[in-house]
Design a protein around this motif. Structure first.
Motif, short mmCIF file in Angstrom:
data_model
loop_
_atom_site.label_atom_id
_atom_site.label_comp_id
_atom_site.label_asym_id
_atom_site.label_seq_id
_atom_site.Cartn_x
_atom_site.Cartn_y
_atom_site.Cartn_z
N ASP A 1 -5.30 9.58 9.70
CA ASP A 1 -6.57 10.24 9.38
C ASP A 1 -6.89 11.29 10.44
OD1 ASP A 1 -6.79 8.25 7.43
OD2 ASP A 1 -8.96 8.16 7.64
N SER B 1 -20.54 1.13 2.91
CA SER B 1 -19.70 2.12 2.24
C SER B 1 -18.30 2.03 2.84
CB SER B 1 -20.29 3.51 2.46
OG SER B 1 -19.39 4.51 2.02
N GLU C 1 -13.43 6.04 1.78
CA GLU C 1 -13.21 7.47 1.98
C GLU C 1 -14.43 7.99 2.74
OE1 GLU C 1 -14.01 9.79 -1.61
OE2 GLU C 1 -14.41 7.89 -2.62
N GLU D 1 -3.90 -1.47 6.84
CA GLU D 1 -3.15 -1.81 8.04
C GLU D 1 -4.00 -2.42 9.13
OE1 GLU D 1 -3.09 1.02 6.36
OE2 GLU D 1 -1.09 1.91 6.28
N VAL E 1 -7.35 -4.21 -0.10
CA VAL E 1 -7.62 -4.93 1.14
C VAL E 1 -9.11 -5.23 1.31
CG1 VAL E 1 -7.93 -2.95 2.71
CG2 VAL E 1 -6.91 -5.09 3.55
N ARG F 1 -5.78 4.15 -3.06
CA ARG F 1 -4.86 4.83 -2.16
C ARG F 1 -3.55 5.08 -2.88
NH1 ARG F 1 -3.64 2.58 3.84
NH2 ARG F 1 -1.63 3.58 4.06
N THR G 1 -18.25 2.18 6.91
CA THR G 1 -17.22 1.43 7.65
C THR G 1 -15.85 2.05 7.45
OG1 THR G 1 -16.80 -0.04 5.76
CG2 THR G 1 -18.54 -0.71 7.29
N TRP G 2 -15.24 2.48 8.53
CA TRP G 2 -13.89 3.05 8.43
C TRP G 2 -12.85 2.00 8.81
CZ3 TRP G 2 -9.78 3.17 11.68
CH2 TRP G 2 -8.65 3.90 11.21
N TRP G 3 -11.85 1.86 7.97
CA TRP G 3 -10.71 0.99 8.29
C TRP G 3 -9.63 1.21 7.26
CZ3 TRP G 3 -9.96 -3.90 5.42
CH2 TRP G 3 -10.92 -4.12 4.43
N GLN G 4 -8.56 0.42 7.33
CA GLN G 4 -7.38 0.62 6.46
C GLN G 4 -6.75 -0.74 6.12
OE1 GLN G 4 -5.05 2.79 9.49
NE2 GLN G 4 -5.36 4.63 8.25
N THR H 1 0.85 -1.19 0.00
CA THR H 1 0.00 0.00 0.00
C THR H 1 0.89 1.23 0.00
OG1 THR H 1 -1.91 1.06 1.03
CG2 THR H 1 -0.24 0.18 2.51
C1 WTA Z 1 -9.92 6.16 4.09
C2 WTA Z 1 -9.46 0.83 2.63
C3 WTA Z 1 -13.60 7.82 5.88
C4 WTA Z 1 -9.10 6.63 5.26
C5 WTA Z 1 -10.31 -0.05 3.55
C6 WTA Z 1 -8.14 5.48 5.48
C7 WTA Z 1 -12.24 6.16 5.04
C8 WTA Z 1 -7.88 5.02 4.08
C9 WTA Z 1 -13.26 5.21 5.23
C10 WTA Z 1 -7.46 3.59 4.01
C11 WTA Z 1 -14.52 5.67 5.76
C12 WTA Z 1 -11.50 4.23 4.42
N1 WTA Z 1 -14.62 6.97 6.07
N2 WTA Z 1 -12.42 7.46 5.37
N3 WTA Z 1 -15.55 4.85 5.93
N4 WTA Z 1 -12.77 4.02 4.84
N5 WTA Z 1 -11.17 5.52 4.53
O1 WTA Z 1 -5.77 1.28 3.09
O2 WTA Z 1 -8.40 7.80 4.88
O3 WTA Z 1 -7.05 1.49 0.91
O4 WTA Z 1 -6.95 5.87 6.14
O5 WTA Z 1 -8.14 0.78 3.04
O6 WTA Z 1 -9.11 5.22 3.39
O7 WTA Z 1 -7.36 3.15 2.68
P1 WTA Z 1 -7.01 1.65 2.36
#
Ligand code: WTA
Length: 648
Positions: free
Chosen positions: A502, A387, A390, A419, A312, A528, A414-417, A266
């Protein structure tokens, strides 16, 4: 609207939606006490969740935490393929659809758990015959075909570590990742269908292999046949032929919970992509648990995550989470506008999809295409809408809720990364009252906080850095071959706490509102990207002296790539087009800059640091912020004039 105005508008968002009756009745997570229970005893909670998997040997200890290094389910042994496939074949799920696949040209396949078991075992035997053993790295560069999931599961069956490289990356980006992981095998396909055209994956592999000496063999799945460029690869073996010769019996390798499962590259805040390392036991517990509870997965559900397995989201929520739960997971090969703009809605109608998971940029594209497209199809099977990728703007959230969910469905932002491996901040559909634009609360057992620069908790409504304050089972364990960077990047800003990169705010009701990246990572149409990676690609061009890249706001894609370039004096011709093409070759078409601006000089501080904040002001056509620290204020004034003169 400026960034500040957008954020203020977000905080004035007052609409809220209690769990729809249709979802609340019979929801899997229905006891609000789950949060308190998990918070008081997170290890007990995850231990209970761990029992949903099949372990060859039980763990001795749930968590061994030596910050920032965690080990989960220590001493436990299991196999991911066995959990995702074999164990579903001994009961009533034996003939259940594991994968429903639709090709872009319209071909369809349904693969039952029984069939998947045989395919995975055959593929695993084929890998063994090519000399792949436990711990070896295998690169997978494919499109969205079922064989991609089979290839991943085959690796896990024998304990090989896969690294899936998104099919939109170029040959050079592929080579860099193969070399970093020192892969012995590449699994690919002749070509992939995309919007009626062929993506020449195999040809890209041919080019990548020119500088990838670790690769001994290639295993090639035929998807498009004569439509793909005909090339021959090093140590090439045909996928179908290889599998046809293998036995469908392949005992799964017992793996330690902490054995490496996969590496996924990533973008970070330097030019070099990071190999995020995920391990076996904790990852699978984390993705299976979140998949079951966040999407309220019932055994009869048809679940569709429309992401790409190269990211991911596809790893965790197309392949591993759903299959560990014995779900039916839909995989679609192509784009949403092929042949028509109603393709997603037709797929939902055709298979009776109950749970649909996509990205805000896609939702905004659907908004632009208009509500008449989803109105053409019967979407009454839908119950949960997800969703990810972002921040979702409230307008898109409401549109999704009304036009796709018809007001009946729960929306889970759903917020995640990459990582974090698993969903971290999210509603639970049967429990959470949602607010459009907010990812709401940390998942049970997860702890998050928003800190100021000094490390103090910020008060309600104030912005700060989002951190995770407690280990979680699917957390990344390290960066492949670079543990020092792992410690520095994620764990040293606030010792003992994981820095997400973030920004966020928590409102007076305790809801989390994500505000986008605060570092030099961009999020372009859900992809990303790193500003430094694109800068490195630009300065790699012989005509470029210096480059600065920023993500500017874009209504559709969330962010767009704007590049500011200083050319060497000798340069001539249409450098804009040439540099865009150059970036596409170095990284992939996804990284191609939207705007390139040429300037005699970049705005720098007296100490020589490029002031990206000002470039962002320019690219977003704002009044310039403080310019007093600039070495030469004229530079930005001229740039601004040049930029503002261009029609939007
Ligand atoms: C952003 C994707 C706001 C955030 C799963 C994070 C989000 C990065 C959200 C990770 C959300 C992902 N609301 N921001 N629901 N989901 N992000 O590693 O900035 O491709 O740090 O993982 O996407 O991107 P990655």
């Amino acid at each position: 609207m400026s960034e500040a105005d957008r954020l203020d508008a977000l905080l004035q968002e007052t609409r809220s939606f209690p769990p729809p009756a249709y979802v609340r009745t019979g929801a899997i997570a229905s006891d609000p006490g789950i949060y308190r229970r998990a918070d008081l005893d997170p290890e007990g909670f995850w231990s209970e969740m761990g029992t949903a998997l099949h372990w060859m040997r039980p763990w001795d200890r749930v968590l061994q935490w030596d910050p920032p290094h965690a080990q989960w389910f220590v001493g436990g042994e299991l196999n991911v393929a066995e959990n995702c496939v074999d164990r579903h074949c001994v009961g009533p799920r034996r003939n259940k659809a594991a994968i429903i696949w639709e090709g872009e040209p319209g071909d369809q396949r349904v693969i039952t758990y029984g069939q998947l078991q045989r395919d995975v075992a055959r593929a695993a035997n084929a890998l063994r015959r090519l000399g792949i053993t436990k711990g070896d790295r295998v690169a997978i560069y494919m499109g969205m075909v079922p064989e991609l999931a089979v290839a991943m599961l085959a690796c896990t069956r024998i304990g090989a570590v896969h690294t899936v490289i998104f099919g939109g990356f170029s040959a050079e980006a592929l080579r860099e990742r193969i070399n970093d992981a020192r892969c012995r095998l590449v699994i690919t396909q002749d070509g992939a269908w995309r919007r009626g055209r062929v993506v020449p994956l195999k040809q890209n592999v041919e080019e990548a292999l020119l500088g990838a000496p670790s690769v001994e063999h290639t295993l090639v799945y035929r998807r498009v046949g004569a439509a793909a460029p005909q090339v021959a690869l090093r140590g090439e073996v045909d996928w179908d032929e290889a599998l046809a010769h293998e036995s469908a019996v392949c005992p799964p390798e017992p793996m330690q919970a902490e054995d490496m499962l996969y590496i996924l590259y990533t973008s970070g805040t330097t030019g070099k992509p990071k190999g995020i390392v995920h391990t076996t036991g904790g990852y699978l517990v984390g993705v299976a648990t979140t998949h079951r509870l966040v999407f309220d997965l019932h055994d009869s559900d048809v679940y569709w995550c429309a992401a790409d397995i190269g990211w991911v989201t596809g790893h965790s929520y197309i392949v591993y989470g759903p299959l560990a739960n014995g779900a039916t997971t839909v995989i679609y090969e192509g784009t949403p506008d092929f042949p028509e703009r109603d393709r997603h809605w037709r797929i939902i109608e055709r298979y009776g999809v109950n749970i649909y998971y996509t990205a805000p940029t896609t939702i905004r594209t659907f908004m632009r295409w208009g509500p008449q497209e989803p109105a053409k199809a019967d979407l009454s099977s839908l119950r949960i809408l997800g969703s990810v990728g972002e921040p979702i703007n409230p307008e898109a959230w409401i549109w999704y809720h009304e036009n796709i969910g018809k007001g009946r469905c729960a929306v889970v932002d759903t917020w995640w990364q990459t990582e974090t491996g698993m969903i971290m901040i999210t509603p639970l559909p049967g429990l959470t009252t949602t607010k459009p634009g907010s990812a709401t609360h940390p998942f049970p057992g997860v702890a998050a906080a928003v800190l100021d620069e000094a490390g103090n908790l910020v008060g309600p409504g104030a912005g700060g850095n989002l951190v995770l304050t407690r280990p979680w089972p699917a957390m990344m364990r390290t960066i492949f071959n670079d543990d020092e960077r792992f410690v520095r990047q994620y764990w040293s800003r606030y010792p003992g706490k994981y820095l997400t990169g973030d920004g966020a705010r928590v409102d007076a009701d305790g809801y989390f509102w994500l505000l986008g990246r605060v570092d030099d990572v961009m999020n372009v149409a859900g992809h990303r990207l790193s500003t430094y990676e694109i800068e490195s690609a630009l300065v790699d061009h012989p005509a470029v002296a210096e480059a600065a890249v920023i993500g500017r706001h874009d209504d559709l894609k969330g962010q767009a790539v704007a590049a500011f370039v200083t050319l060497k004096e000798s340069a001539s011709g249409d450098m804009g087009a040439e540099l865009k093409a150059h970036v596409a070759v170095k990284i992939g078409p996804i990284a191609r800059p939207d705007d390139i601006f040429f300037t005699a000089e970049l705005p720098k501080t007296r100490s020589g640091k490029i002031m990206r904040r000002l470039l962002r002001d320019i690219a977003e056509r704002r009044v310039l912020g403080d310019t007093t620290t600039l070495a030469d204020p004229n530079v930005v004034a001229m740039l601004k004039q040049q930029y503002d003169g261009v029609e939007e």
